[in-house]
Design a protein around this motif. Sequence first.
Motif, PDB file in Angstrom:
ATOM      1  N   LYS A 172      46.239  32.904  24.257  1.00  0.00           N
ATOM      2  CA  LYS A 172      46.143  32.043  25.436  1.00  0.00           C
ATOM      3  C   LYS A 172      45.842  32.850  26.689  1.00  0.00           C
ATOM      4  O   LYS A 172      45.878  34.080  26.697  1.00  0.00           O
ATOM      5  CB  LYS A 172      47.409  31.219  25.626  1.00  0.00           C
ATOM      6  N   ALA A 173      45.572  32.114  27.749  1.00  0.00           N
ATOM      7  CA  ALA A 173      45.166  32.702  29.016  1.00  0.00           C
ATOM      8  C   ALA A 173      46.338  33.311  29.760  1.00  0.00           C
ATOM      9  O   ALA A 173      47.480  32.867  29.628  1.00  0.00           O
ATOM     10  CB  ALA A 173      44.522  31.631  29.887  1.00  0.00           C
ATOM     11  N   VAL A 174      46.034  34.320  30.572  1.00  0.00           N
ATOM     12  CA  VAL A 174      46.988  34.881  31.532  1.00  0.00           C
ATOM     13  C   VAL A 174      46.438  34.722  32.948  1.00  0.00           C
ATOM     14  O   VAL A 174      47.122  34.235  33.838  1.00  0.00           O
ATOM     15  CB  VAL A 174      47.301  36.352  31.219  1.00  0.00           C
ATOM     16  N   GLY A 175      45.184  35.115  33.187  1.00  0.00           N
ATOM     17  CA  GLY A 175      44.591  34.946  34.507  1.00  0.00           C
ATOM     18  C   GLY A 175      43.265  35.667  34.626  1.00  0.00           C
ATOM     19  O   GLY A 175      42.974  36.585  33.855  1.00  0.00           O
ATOM     20  N   VAL A 176      42.445  35.243  35.596  1.00  0.00           N
ATOM     21  CA  VAL A 176      41.130  35.843  35.847  1.00  0.00           C
ATOM     22  C   VAL A 176      41.024  36.195  37.325  1.00  0.00           C
ATOM     23  O   VAL A 176      41.393  35.394  38.187  1.00  0.00           O
ATOM     24  CB  VAL A 176      39.987  34.886  35.449  1.00  0.00           C
ATOM     25  N   ILE A 177      40.530  37.393  37.611  1.00  0.00           N
ATOM     26  CA  ILE A 177      40.357  37.865  38.980  1.00  0.00           C
ATOM     27  C   ILE A 177      39.038  38.625  39.091  1.00  0.00           C
ATOM     28  O   ILE A 177      38.397  38.921  38.081  1.00  0.00           O
ATOM     29  CB  ILE A 177      41.504  38.802  39.422  1.00  0.00           C
ATOM     30  N   SER A 178      38.641  38.951  40.321  1.00  0.00           N
ATOM     31  CA  SER A 178      37.520  39.859  40.560  1.00  0.00           C
ATOM     32  C   SER A 178      38.040  41.077  41.313  1.00  0.00           C
ATOM     33  O   SER A 178      38.811  40.948  42.269  1.00  0.00           O
ATOM     34  CB  SER A 178      36.422  39.177  41.375  1.00  0.00           C
ATOM     35  N   VAL A 179      37.623  42.257  40.859  1.00  0.00           N
ATOM     36  CA  VAL A 179      38.049  43.537  41.414  1.00  0.00           C
ATOM     37  C   VAL A 179      36.874  44.169  42.149  1.00  0.00           C
ATOM     38  O   VAL A 179      35.717  44.013  41.746  1.00  0.00           O
ATOM     39  CB  VAL A 179      38.561  44.456  40.278  1.00  0.00           C
ATOM     40  N   GLN A 180      37.174  44.879  43.249  1.00  0.00           N
ATOM     41  CA  GLN A 180      36.132  45.504  44.066  1.00  0.00           C
ATOM     42  C   GLN A 180      36.549  46.930  44.410  1.00  0.00           C
ATOM     43  O   GLN A 180      37.662  47.165  44.873  1.00  0.00           O
ATOM     44  CB  GLN A 180      35.940  44.675  45.337  1.00  0.00           C
ATOM     45  N   ASN A 181      35.662  47.880  44.162  1.00  0.00           N
ATOM     46  CA  ASN A 181      35.999  49.295  44.382  1.00  0.00           C
ATOM     47  C   ASN A 181      36.077  49.656  45.862  1.00  0.00           C
ATOM     48  O   ASN A 181      36.789  50.581  46.244  1.00  0.00           O
ATOM     49  CB  ASN A 181      34.986  50.198  43.693  1.00  0.00           C
ATOM     50  N   ASP A 182      35.314  48.945  46.690  1.00  0.00           N
ATOM     51  CA  ASP A 182      35.385  49.074  48.145  1.00  0.00           C
ATOM     52  C   ASP A 182      34.706  47.841  48.722  1.00  0.00           C
ATOM     53  O   ASP A 182      34.062  47.079  47.990  1.00  0.00           O
ATOM     54  CB  ASP A 182      34.732  50.371  48.636  1.00  0.00           C
ATOM     55  N   PRO A 183      34.835  47.589  50.038  1.00  0.00           N
ATOM     56  CA  PRO A 183      34.313  46.344  50.602  1.00  0.00           C
ATOM     57  C   PRO A 183      32.815  46.149  50.439  1.00  0.00           C
ATOM     58  O   PRO A 183      32.326  45.021  50.557  1.00  0.00           O
ATOM     59  CB  PRO A 183      34.695  46.452  52.086  1.00  0.00           C
ATOM     60  N   ASN A 184      32.069  47.221  50.173  1.00  0.00           N
ATOM     61  CA  ASN A 184      30.619  47.102  50.013  1.00  0.00           C
ATOM     62  C   ASN A 184      30.174  47.090  48.555  1.00  0.00           C
ATOM     63  O   ASN A 184      28.977  46.984  48.272  1.00  0.00           O
ATOM     64  CB  ASN A 184      29.918  48.250  50.749  1.00  0.00           C
ATOM     65  N   ALA A 185      31.121  47.222  47.642  1.00  0.00           N
ATOM     66  CA  ALA A 185      30.798  47.303  46.217  1.00  0.00           C
ATOM     67  C   ALA A 185      30.614  45.921  45.606  1.00  0.00           C
ATOM     68  O   ALA A 185      31.027  44.900  46.166  1.00  0.00           O
ATOM     69  CB  ALA A 185      31.898  48.058  45.480  1.00  0.00           C
ATOM     70  N   GLN A 186      29.997  45.921  44.430  1.00  0.00           N
ATOM     71  CA  GLN A 186      29.888  44.711  43.625  1.00  0.00           C
ATOM     72  C   GLN A 186      31.274  44.306  43.137  1.00  0.00           C
ATOM     73  O   GLN A 186      32.097  45.150  42.797  1.00  0.00           O
ATOM     74  CB  GLN A 186      28.982  44.977  42.422  1.00  0.00           C
TER      75      GLN A 186
END
Length: 374
Positions: free
Chosen positions: A232-246
């Motif tokens: 089952k699911a736990v959670g989904v997020i988006s990670v960014q290495n710095d403010p200008n990164a993908q």
Amino acid sequence: MGSWHWNDQESPTTAVGVRATMGAVTMKDDPQAMQRPYVFVRGYDSRLHVNWWDGKAWHWSDQGTPAGRTVIEKVGAITVQDGPNAQQRPYAFVVTDDSKLHVNWWDGSKWHWSDQGAPSGRLVREGVGVVSVQDNPNAAQRPYAFVITDDFRLWVNWWDGSKWHWSDQGTPPNHTISRPLGVTTMKDDPNAFTRPYAFVITEDSRVWVNWWDGSKWHWSDQGAPSGQPVKKAVGVISVQNDPNAQQRPYAFVQGYDSKLYVNWWDGGKWNWSAQGAPSGRLILDSVGAVTMKDDPNAFTRPYVFVIGDDSKLYVNWWDGKAWHWAAQNTPPARVIERPGEALTMQDNPNAKQRPYAFVITDDSDLWVNWWSLA
């Protein structure tokens, strides 16, 4: 030095306890303001309630129900911003007892219920999640609510800036969707448009993602951890290495071995990583995943909150170099009975973000485990 605290948010009224959470967001009255948490719950009266912070004190507000209906399932909550300098406005999407999608939303001065209906000839089975999409950093945000229908297909109810639409996202090729995982958005750079990613689990206990590349939708088979089907699911997020990164998606799941795993994008390829479980414990349920930033120019750091088989709260978190498990324990003299939501708080645009994890205890109160900077 900062520290963790438990706080009893109580329940909507002395007669109405919290049955389940429906979503959580943070609100900003203007871009320089403090974020303020709003946690939507379903009470034992099958009505929507919200526990919210006005900047000085917590309040409970009864949001009611759509006319003639009751609230039965969550889809999720988001905030919508009409422009970069506008106030954020909460939207809470729910499934009602007629298996239709409804949204309780704030227009800036009052609350409304809107009947989003269902895809033609279909019923809404359960929610996958909600995101806000933005065509560019100066554009108005537009809600996208992903659901699974009674024929086990993925659909999205989305706002184009002037009207709502239902779009059939279908199913992974030769597979049936069995349960939701979660949604997030991706930005290839700070000036790019946002691209939705909706993760689901199929009948063979594998993860698939339905994602937008900027011109068309795709289904991608994410597989499963080595030798371990996805429960089952736990959670989904988006990670960014710095403010200008993908931005890079991370999808956390629980395996049938009751351990935590993550499917994550490193910028070039997808990976599966085994996060394990707290020492001597197994994972019983999930609360949610968030990202943390130590300052506006820092990289984001995932925090994943789960409930152990001892009914205590634990967090799996990244310090920038290594993963750790930390025991958050339980509210004083209480047992955690049901999962809730997780979010991050920021006292001002230059401040460190602070995690808040909401759970429901055995007395049907809402509690929060939160990090203070003092």
